[in-house]
Design an enzyme around this catalytic site. Structure first.
Site, PDB file in Angstrom:
ATOM      1  N   ASP A  30       0.673  -1.332   0.219  1.00 11.01           N
ATOM      2  CA  ASP A  30       0.024   0.126  -0.020  1.00 11.01           C
ATOM      3  C   ASP A  30       0.909   1.263  -0.161  1.00 11.01           C
ATOM      4  O   ASP A  30       1.921   1.521   0.893  1.00 11.01           O
ATOM      5  CB  ASP A  30      -0.874  -0.135   0.987  1.00 11.01           C
ATOM      6  CG  ASP A  30      -2.139   0.948   1.218  1.00 11.01           C
ATOM      7  OD1 ASP A  30      -3.077   0.580   1.057  1.00 11.01           O
ATOM      8  OD2 ASP A  30      -1.833   2.282   1.206  1.00 11.01           O
ATOM      9  N   ASN A  87     -12.852  -2.924   2.555  1.00  8.99           N
ATOM     10  CA  ASN A  87     -13.828  -1.873   2.682  1.00  8.99           C
ATOM     11  C   ASN A  87     -14.574  -1.780   1.388  1.00  8.99           C
ATOM     12  O   ASN A  87     -14.341  -2.170   0.414  1.00  8.99           O
ATOM     13  CB  ASN A  87     -12.713  -0.492   2.617  1.00  8.99           C
ATOM     14  CG  ASN A  87     -12.029  -0.443   3.873  1.00  8.99           C
ATOM     15  OD1 ASN A  87     -12.419  -0.841   5.260  1.00  8.99           O
ATOM     16  ND2 ASN A  87     -11.051   0.189   3.602  1.00  8.99           N
ATOM     17  N   GLN A  94     -14.406   2.722   1.239  1.00  5.18           N
ATOM     18  CA  GLN A  94     -13.756   2.232  -0.072  1.00  5.18           C
ATOM     19  C   GLN A  94     -13.382   3.368  -1.131  1.00  5.18           C
ATOM     20  O   GLN A  94     -14.404   4.197  -1.171  1.00  5.18           O
ATOM     21  CB  GLN A  94     -14.840   1.246  -0.657  1.00  5.18           C
ATOM     22  CG  GLN A  94     -13.992   0.733  -2.047  1.00  5.18           C
ATOM     23  CD  GLN A  94     -14.776  -0.562  -2.779  1.00  5.18           C
ATOM     24  OE1 GLN A  94     -16.046  -0.570  -2.412  1.00  5.18           O
ATOM     25  NE2 GLN A  94     -14.141  -0.986  -3.689  1.00  5.18           N
ATOM     26  N   VAL A  96     -10.918   3.044  -3.790  1.00  3.78           N
ATOM     27  CA  VAL A  96     -10.788   2.481  -4.855  1.00  3.78           C
ATOM     28  C   VAL A  96     -11.404   1.405  -5.346  1.00  3.78           C
ATOM     29  O   VAL A  96     -11.799   0.500  -4.546  1.00  3.78           O
ATOM     30  CB  VAL A  96      -9.080   1.780  -4.800  1.00  3.78           C
ATOM     31  CG1 VAL A  96      -8.822   0.973  -6.360  1.00  3.78           C
ATOM     32  CG2 VAL A  96      -8.024   3.239  -4.525  1.00  3.78           C
ATOM     33  N   HIS A 100     -10.188  -5.128  -3.188  1.00  6.82           N
ATOM     34  CA  HIS A 100      -8.933  -5.480  -3.014  1.00  6.82           C
ATOM     35  C   HIS A 100      -9.075  -5.767  -1.283  1.00  6.82           C
ATOM     36  O   HIS A 100      -9.903  -5.549  -0.594  1.00  6.82           O
ATOM     37  CB  HIS A 100      -8.303  -4.486  -2.897  1.00  6.82           C
ATOM     38  CG  HIS A 100      -8.720  -3.104  -2.539  1.00  6.82           C
ATOM     39  ND1 HIS A 100      -9.602  -2.393  -3.270  1.00  6.82           N
ATOM     40  CD2 HIS A 100      -8.465  -2.333  -1.269  1.00  6.82           C
ATOM     41  CE1 HIS A 100     -10.066  -1.314  -2.511  1.00  6.82           C
ATOM     42  NE2 HIS A 100      -9.232  -1.332  -1.432  1.00  6.82           N
ATOM     43  N   HIS A 102      -7.082  -5.745   2.043  1.00  7.48           N
ATOM     44  CA  HIS A 102      -6.060  -5.167   2.872  1.00  7.48           C
ATOM     45  C   HIS A 102      -5.453  -6.160   3.787  1.00  7.48           C
ATOM     46  O   HIS A 102      -6.132  -6.868   4.430  1.00  7.48           O
ATOM     47  CB  HIS A 102      -6.370  -3.935   3.675  1.00  7.48           C
ATOM     48  CG  HIS A 102      -6.875  -2.839   3.015  1.00  7.48           C
ATOM     49  ND1 HIS A 102      -6.105  -1.735   2.884  1.00  7.48           N
ATOM     50  CD2 HIS A 102      -7.991  -2.567   2.373  1.00  7.48           C
ATOM     51  CE1 HIS A 102      -6.704  -0.738   2.101  1.00  7.48           C
ATOM     52  NE2 HIS A 102      -8.005  -1.381   1.933  1.00  7.48           N
TER      53      HIS A 102
HETATM   54  P1  AMP Z   1      -9.434   1.550   0.130  1.00  4.00           P
HETATM   55  O1  AMP Z   1      -9.796   2.824   0.665  1.00  4.00           O
HETATM   56  O2  AMP Z   1     -10.060   0.056   0.992  1.00  4.00           O
HETATM   57  O3  AMP Z   1     -10.344   1.757  -1.191  1.00  4.00           O
HETATM   58  O4  AMP Z   1      -8.135   1.043  -0.364  1.00  4.00           O
HETATM   59  C1  AMP Z   1      -7.572   1.597  -1.212  1.00  4.00           C
HETATM   60  C2  AMP Z   1      -5.787   1.525  -0.912  1.00  4.00           C
HETATM   61  O5  AMP Z   1      -5.187   1.840  -2.073  1.00  4.00           O
HETATM   62  C3  AMP Z   1      -5.523   2.890  -0.025  1.00  4.00           C
HETATM   63  O6  AMP Z   1      -4.932   2.374   1.445  1.00  4.00           O
HETATM   64  C4  AMP Z   1      -4.537   3.362  -0.664  1.00  4.00           C
HETATM   65  O7  AMP Z   1      -3.294   3.949   0.124  1.00  4.00           O
HETATM   66  C5  AMP Z   1      -4.028   2.547  -1.748  1.00  4.00           C
HETATM   67  N1  AMP Z   1      -3.566   2.917  -2.956  1.00  4.00           N
HETATM   68  C6  AMP Z   1      -3.916   4.114  -3.676  1.00  4.00           C
HETATM   69  N2  AMP Z   1      -3.311   4.234  -4.820  1.00  4.00           N
HETATM   70  C7  AMP Z   1      -2.110   3.214  -4.751  1.00  4.00           C
HETATM   71  C8  AMP Z   1      -1.065   3.072  -5.367  1.00  4.00           C
HETATM   72  N3  AMP Z   1      -0.701   3.710  -6.638  1.00  4.00           N
HETATM   73  N4  AMP Z   1      -0.096   2.432  -5.030  1.00  4.00           N
HETATM   74  C9  AMP Z   1      -0.524   1.359  -3.958  1.00  4.00           C
HETATM   75  N5  AMP Z   1      -1.388   1.660  -3.089  1.00  4.00           N
HETATM   76  C10 AMP Z   1      -2.391   2.658  -3.551  1.00  4.00           C
END
Ligand code: AMP
Ligand code: ZN
Length: 114
Positions: A30, A87, A94, A96, A100, A102
């Protein structure tokens, strides 16, 4: 999928710290870690969230659990304990919209989460 940051990572259009990859799944660090170990385990298929997982995708979940176990062992957090988070949706935190998992570890987790 166009404009999906995780699809871009999967397609190597943007860099990431990949810790595992096979034909169906990728795992990378992350970018904004919330624990000493913070990995994201991501199916390569663009599934927007847990809500869109279909019966035919169930093999992916088995595969992802297997990879989480392997990564926990490889990072020496299997015995100490760790947390897996999915999430989902706005109130679920959430950000992204590509499914996924974590994997968080290396410190004590608190409950309830923020
Ligand atoms: P969520 O908020 O559960 O959707 O998690 C998305 C996660 O993606 C967050 O913890 C971000 O820090 C992570 N994230 C976003 N962009 C990137 C990236 N380019 N490389 C690695 N992690 C990322
Ligand atoms: Zn995607």
């Amino acid at each position: 999928m166009l404009d999906c940051i995780f699809c871009k990572i999967i397609n190597k259009e943007i860099p990431s710290s990949i810790v595992y990859e096979d034909e169906k799944v990728i795992a990378f660090k992350d970018i904004n870690p919330q624990a000493p170990i913070h990995l994201l385990i991501v199916p390569k298929k663009h599934i927007p969230s847990l809500l869109e997982i279909e019966e035919k995708d169930s093999y992916l979940l088995t595969e992802i659990i297997k990879i989480i176990k392997e990564l926990a062992k490889a990072n020496n957090i299997d015995d100490k304990g760790f947390r897996v988070v999915v999430n989902t949706g706005d109130e679920g935190g959430q950000t992204v919209h590509h499914l996924h998992f974590h994997l968080l570890g290396g410190r004590f987790m608190t409950w309830p989460p923020g």
